[in-house]
Write a protein that holds these residues in place. Structure first.
Motif, PDB file in Angstrom:
ATOM      1  N   SER A 280       0.833  -1.215   0.000  1.00 13.32           N
ATOM      2  CA  SER A 280       0.000   0.000   0.000  1.00 13.32           C
ATOM      3  C   SER A 280       0.864   1.260   0.000  1.00 13.32           C
ATOM      4  O   SER A 280       0.563   2.236  -0.695  1.00 13.32           O
ATOM      5  CB  SER A 280      -0.916   0.006   1.229  1.00 13.32           C
ATOM      6  OG  SER A 280      -1.804  -1.080   1.214  1.00 13.32           O
ATOM      7  N   CYS A 281       1.945   1.227   0.785  1.00 15.76           N
ATOM      8  CA  CYS A 281       2.853   2.386   0.827  1.00 15.76           C
ATOM      9  C   CYS A 281       3.497   2.623  -0.528  1.00 15.76           C
ATOM     10  O   CYS A 281       3.612   3.766  -0.986  1.00 15.76           O
ATOM     11  CB  CYS A 281       3.924   2.170   1.886  1.00 15.76           C
ATOM     12  SG  CYS A 281       3.341   2.356   3.576  1.00 15.76           S
ATOM     13  N   ALA A 282       3.955   1.541  -1.167  1.00 16.84           N
ATOM     14  CA  ALA A 282       4.568   1.682  -2.491  1.00 16.84           C
ATOM     15  C   ALA A 282       3.595   2.336  -3.469  1.00 16.84           C
ATOM     16  O   ALA A 282       3.964   3.245  -4.227  1.00 16.84           O
ATOM     17  CB  ALA A 282       4.997   0.308  -3.014  1.00 16.84           C
ATOM     18  N   ILE A 283       2.359   1.904  -3.435  1.00 21.01           N
ATOM     19  CA  ILE A 283       1.352   2.383  -4.384  1.00 21.01           C
ATOM     20  C   ILE A 283       1.063   3.873  -4.206  1.00 21.01           C
ATOM     21  O   ILE A 283       0.905   4.606  -5.189  1.00 21.01           O
ATOM     22  CB  ILE A 283       0.064   1.545  -4.232  1.00 21.01           C
ATOM     23  CG1 ILE A 283       0.289   0.139  -4.823  1.00 21.01           C
ATOM     24  CG2 ILE A 283      -1.135   2.228  -4.894  1.00 21.01           C
ATOM     25  CD1 ILE A 283      -0.811  -0.855  -4.491  1.00 21.01           C
ATOM     26  N   PHE A 284       1.010   4.352  -2.960  1.00 20.71           N
ATOM     27  CA  PHE A 284       0.605   5.736  -2.732  1.00 20.71           C
ATOM     28  C   PHE A 284       1.761   6.728  -2.568  1.00 20.71           C
ATOM     29  O   PHE A 284       1.535   7.937  -2.641  1.00 20.71           O
ATOM     30  CB  PHE A 284      -0.326   5.816  -1.518  1.00 20.71           C
ATOM     31  CG  PHE A 284      -1.738   5.415  -1.837  1.00 20.71           C
ATOM     32  CD1 PHE A 284      -2.539   6.226  -2.635  1.00 20.71           C
ATOM     33  CD2 PHE A 284      -2.255   4.222  -1.372  1.00 20.71           C
ATOM     34  CE1 PHE A 284      -3.835   5.861  -2.954  1.00 20.71           C
ATOM     35  CE2 PHE A 284      -3.557   3.839  -1.676  1.00 20.71           C
ATOM     36  CZ  PHE A 284      -4.352   4.667  -2.485  1.00 20.71           C
ATOM     37  N   THR A 285       2.976   6.245  -2.377  1.00 18.32           N
ATOM     38  CA  THR A 285       4.093   7.171  -2.216  1.00 18.32           C
ATOM     39  C   THR A 285       4.292   8.099  -3.425  1.00 18.32           C
ATOM     40  O   THR A 285       4.508   9.303  -3.245  1.00 18.32           O
ATOM     41  CB  THR A 285       5.394   6.401  -1.909  1.00 18.32           C
ATOM     42  OG1 THR A 285       5.269   5.774  -0.632  1.00 18.32           O
ATOM     43  CG2 THR A 285       6.595   7.326  -1.875  1.00 18.32           C
ATOM     44  N   PRO A 286       4.227   7.600  -4.675  1.00 15.87           N
ATOM     45  CA  PRO A 286       4.493   8.498  -5.807  1.00 15.87           C
ATOM     46  C   PRO A 286       3.567   9.712  -5.868  1.00 15.87           C
ATOM     47  O   PRO A 286       4.031  10.861  -5.927  1.00 15.87           O
ATOM     48  CB  PRO A 286       4.306   7.583  -7.029  1.00 15.87           C
ATOM     49  CG  PRO A 286       4.637   6.215  -6.511  1.00 15.87           C
ATOM     50  CD  PRO A 286       4.093   6.189  -5.110  1.00 15.87           C
ATOM     51  N   ALA A 287       2.259   9.492  -5.853  1.00 12.95           N
ATOM     52  CA  ALA A 287       1.317  10.611  -5.970  1.00 12.95           C
ATOM     53  C   ALA A 287       1.411  11.539  -4.771  1.00 12.95           C
ATOM     54  O   ALA A 287       1.319  12.770  -4.906  1.00 12.95           O
ATOM     55  CB  ALA A 287      -0.104  10.080  -6.123  1.00 12.95           C
ATOM     56  N   CYS A 288       1.591  10.964  -3.587  1.00 14.59           N
ATOM     57  CA  CYS A 288       1.654  11.800  -2.378  1.00 14.59           C
ATOM     58  C   CYS A 288       2.909  12.663  -2.362  1.00 14.59           C
ATOM     59  O   CYS A 288       2.896  13.778  -1.833  1.00 14.59           O
ATOM     60  CB  CYS A 288       1.562  10.917  -1.133  1.00 14.59           C
ATOM     61  SG  CYS A 288      -0.079  10.181  -0.903  1.00 14.59           S
ATOM     62  N   LEU A 289       3.996  12.161  -2.939  1.00 14.10           N
ATOM     63  CA  LEU A 289       5.194  12.989  -3.067  1.00 14.10           C
ATOM     64  C   LEU A 289       4.923  14.190  -3.973  1.00 14.10           C
ATOM     65  O   LEU A 289       5.287  15.320  -3.658  1.00 14.10           O
ATOM     66  CB  LEU A 289       6.348  12.144  -3.614  1.00 14.10           C
ATOM     67  CG  LEU A 289       7.678  12.859  -3.854  1.00 14.10           C
ATOM     68  CD1 LEU A 289       8.853  11.950  -3.497  1.00 14.10           C
ATOM     69  CD2 LEU A 289       7.828  13.319  -5.308  1.00 14.10           C
ATOM     70  N   GLU A 290       4.267  13.953  -5.099  1.00  9.38           N
ATOM     71  CA  GLU A 290       3.928  15.061  -6.005  1.00  9.38           C
ATOM     72  C   GLU A 290       2.989  16.069  -5.330  1.00  9.38           C
ATOM     73  O   GLU A 290       3.078  17.273  -5.584  1.00  9.38           O
ATOM     74  CB  GLU A 290       3.268  14.523  -7.273  1.00  9.38           C
ATOM     75  CG  GLU A 290       4.208  13.836  -8.244  1.00  9.38           C
ATOM     76  CD  GLU A 290       3.511  13.498  -9.550  1.00  9.38           C
ATOM     77  OE1 GLU A 290       3.119  14.443 -10.271  1.00  9.38           O
ATOM     78  OE2 GLU A 290       3.337  12.293  -9.832  1.00  9.38           O
ATOM     79  N   PHE A 291       2.109  15.566  -4.484  1.00  8.16           N
ATOM     80  CA  PHE A 291       1.099  16.419  -3.863  1.00  8.16           C
ATOM     81  C   PHE A 291       1.713  17.520  -3.016  1.00  8.16           C
ATOM     82  O   PHE A 291       1.137  18.607  -2.876  1.00  8.16           O
ATOM     83  CB  PHE A 291       0.169  15.541  -3.009  1.00  8.16           C
ATOM     84  CG  PHE A 291      -0.971  16.278  -2.363  1.00  8.16           C
ATOM     85  CD1 PHE A 291      -2.047  16.723  -3.111  1.00  8.16           C
ATOM     86  CD2 PHE A 291      -0.968  16.517  -0.997  1.00  8.16           C
ATOM     87  CE1 PHE A 291      -3.104  17.398  -2.514  1.00  8.16           C
ATOM     88  CE2 PHE A 291      -2.017  17.195  -0.385  1.00  8.16           C
ATOM     89  CZ  PHE A 291      -3.088  17.633  -1.148  1.00  8.16           C
ATOM     90  N   VAL A 292       2.903  17.290  -2.456  1.00  7.12           N
ATOM     91  CA  VAL A 292       3.504  18.269  -1.541  1.00  7.12           C
ATOM     92  C   VAL A 292       4.683  19.010  -2.166  1.00  7.12           C
ATOM     93  O   VAL A 292       5.473  19.629  -1.452  1.00  7.12           O
ATOM     94  CB  VAL A 292       3.946  17.598  -0.217  1.00  7.12           C
ATOM     95  CG1 VAL A 292       2.735  17.034   0.506  1.00  7.12           C
ATOM     96  CG2 VAL A 292       4.998  16.521  -0.462  1.00  7.12           C
ATOM     97  N   VAL A 293       4.809  18.977  -3.473  1.00 12.02           N
ATOM     98  CA  VAL A 293       6.003  19.548  -4.115  1.00 12.02           C
ATOM     99  C   VAL A 293       6.173  21.035  -3.817  1.00 12.02           C
ATOM    100  O   VAL A 293       7.291  21.517  -3.621  1.00 12.02           O
ATOM    101  CB  VAL A 293       5.984  19.282  -5.632  1.00 12.02           C
ATOM    102  CG1 VAL A 293       4.794  19.948  -6.317  1.00 12.02           C
ATOM    103  CG2 VAL A 293       7.293  19.760  -6.261  1.00 12.02           C
ATOM    104  N   GLU A 294       5.086  21.785  -3.755  1.00 13.35           N
ATOM    105  CA  GLU A 294       5.222  23.226  -3.510  1.00 13.35           C
ATOM    106  C   GLU A 294       5.713  23.512  -2.094  1.00 13.35           C
ATOM    107  O   GLU A 294       6.384  24.516  -1.859  1.00 13.35           O
ATOM    108  CB  GLU A 294       3.880  23.933  -3.752  1.00 13.35           C
ATOM    109  CG  GLU A 294       3.465  23.963  -5.217  1.00 13.35           C
ATOM    110  CD  GLU A 294       2.203  24.781  -5.429  1.00 13.35           C
ATOM    111  OE1 GLU A 294       1.741  25.429  -4.465  1.00 13.35           O
ATOM    112  OE2 GLU A 294       1.675  24.755  -6.561  1.00 13.35           O
ATOM    113  N   GLU A 295       5.390  22.642  -1.158  1.00 16.01           N
ATOM    114  CA  GLU A 295       5.795  22.843   0.225  1.00 16.01           C
ATOM    115  C   GLU A 295       7.207  22.312   0.499  1.00 16.01           C
ATOM    116  O   GLU A 295       7.861  22.757   1.449  1.00 16.01           O
ATOM    117  CB  GLU A 295       4.810  22.143   1.180  1.00 16.01           C
ATOM    118  CG  GLU A 295       3.447  22.796   1.277  1.00 16.01           C
ATOM    119  CD  GLU A 295       2.575  22.577   0.039  1.00 16.01           C
ATOM    120  OE1 GLU A 295       1.636  23.352  -0.170  1.00 16.01           O
ATOM    121  OE2 GLU A 295       2.837  21.609  -0.721  1.00 16.01           O
TER     122      GLU A 295
END
Length: 388
Positions: A280-295
């Motif tokens: 589950s972590c592998a699956i969601f890590t990519p999108a969640c990393l992109e989600f916080v790029v501005e911060e």
């Protein structure tokens, strides 16, 4: 970046064969009778018998329970507490992966706190320190031996809940690379990406600091260097040692900086669809990393460098984050971890089932970007887009 103080570390020992010192360490902690708990898989691998023997060799009484299951429930933990109280134990040894160690933390807590386990879902609820506990990890993934947090499946709601406090903190961890030599490639792969998720979440958490970032960057470096080696050759002791150390460092980082968005979604998918946590972590890590790029622009560039992401100096930070998420996706697919579509083929079901639980997960509070409905939908959409 937060400037929060770095919390105390659990005494930890990492060395080949260190688990043979379990009895000696229990004597140092003043234990005379201990509950040794584990799951049936660890028992079948012959790991527990050797450790129990070295405990008894020191004159310490042992009672055992092999009742630990994946995603330990409040009911199983309460059952083991009742058994431990009946046997009047004064110590706990948890042998196994995150499930065994998290269950052990729950038992430790309740042996010295009279309130029901559910009371401690409220993190402000006071805890007394429990009986001494030694954690002995047999997988290189959760880093649970290094933290005072325990993830528990609440049977009433069906969700994963977190208990954090002095009452759940192990008194010692014995990290023995020999114990992970027999872990199958499929489990090894999932654990490796749990390590990566811990490190990235701790780096991009709103509780991050320079100390936890330094630890997390080293965890990523070690994971990147060793994850394929341990999957291709599980008997590579040097690579296993690197991966075991990476797991422990990830645990130290999350214990202090907390996990973040990927774990909110991973906990939710795991609770509903019973997907292994590392997957589950592998699956969601990519999108969640992109989600916080501005911060977290500088931090994501550093992560990209550690993962050897192919980007240009002229690329925007958003582009680098996108390439980094795609690299992580390629990494986990290359070792046989499936995409979200394997478990939840219908994206609408993901909207309806995963998102509501993600909003309730405590880890969402540590994300530097506030999660709203549009953001949650974007994370699901991006995760499915990567799977196409």
């Amino acid at each position: 970046m937060k400037t929060n103080a770095f919390m105390m570390l659990i005494p930890q020992f990492i060395d080949v064969g260190i688990s043979s010192k379990t009895g000696e360490k229990l004597k140092e902690l003043g234990c005379t009778k201990v509950l040794v708990m584990y799951d049936k898989g660890v028992e079948a691998a012959g790991i527990t018998e050797k450790i129990i023997d070295v405990i008894r060799h020191e004159g310490i009484e042992v009672v055992t329970s092999n009742r630990v299951e994946a995603d330990p429930t409040d009911l199983i933990i309460t059952e083991m507490v009742d058994f431990a109280k009946k046997e009047k134990v004064d110590g706990v040894v948890a042998i196994g992966g995150g499930s065994s160690i998290d269950a052990g933390k729950g038992v430790k807590l309740l042996l010295n706190n009279d309130e029901p386990l559910q009371s401690f879902y409220d993190l402000s609820f006071p805890q007394k320190s429990g009986v001494p506990m030694i954690a002995i990890p047999t997988t290189s993934g959760t880093g649970s031996e290094a933290s005072k947090g325990s993830v528990i499946t609440d049977t009433e709601s069906g969700s994963k809940r977190v208990v954090i406090g002095m009452g759940t903190m192990p008194d010692m961890a014995l990290i023995d690379p020999e114990l992970v030599l027999g872990v199958p490639p499929k489990v090894t792969a999932a654990c490796a990406f749990d390590v990566l998720a811990h490190a990235i979440d701790a780096i991009t958490s709103n509780m991050t600091n320079l100390i936890t970032q330094s630890i997390s960057y080293e965890a990523i470096r070690l994971m990147k260097n060793s994850y394929k080696k341990v999957i291709e050759n599980g008997n590579d002791l040097e690579a296993r040692t690197e991966m075991h150390l990476a797991s422990n460092l990830g645990g130290i980082a999350l214990a202090n900086a907390k996990c973040s968005m990927s774990h909110a979604f991973a906990h939710s998918m795991g609770a509903i669809f019973h997907v292994p946590h590392g997957v589950s972590c592998a699956i969601f890590t990519p999108a969640c990393l992109e989600f916080v790029v501005e911060e977290c622009p500088k931090e994501i560039i550093k992560i990209a460098d550690l993962l050897d992401v192919n980007y240009k100096d002229t690329d925007s930070t958003e582009s680098i984050a996108k390439k980094t998420s795609e690299t992580i996706h390629e990494m986990y697919r290359s070792v046989g971890i499936p995409d979200i579509t394997e478990f939840v083929p219908d994206k609408q079901v993901a909207y309806e089932k995963i998102i509501p639980l993600a909003f309730k997960d405590i880890m969402v509070n540590f994300c530097p970007r506030k999660l709203d409905d549009d953001g949650a939908k974007w994370i699901i959409d991006r995760t499915y887009e990567l799977a196409d």
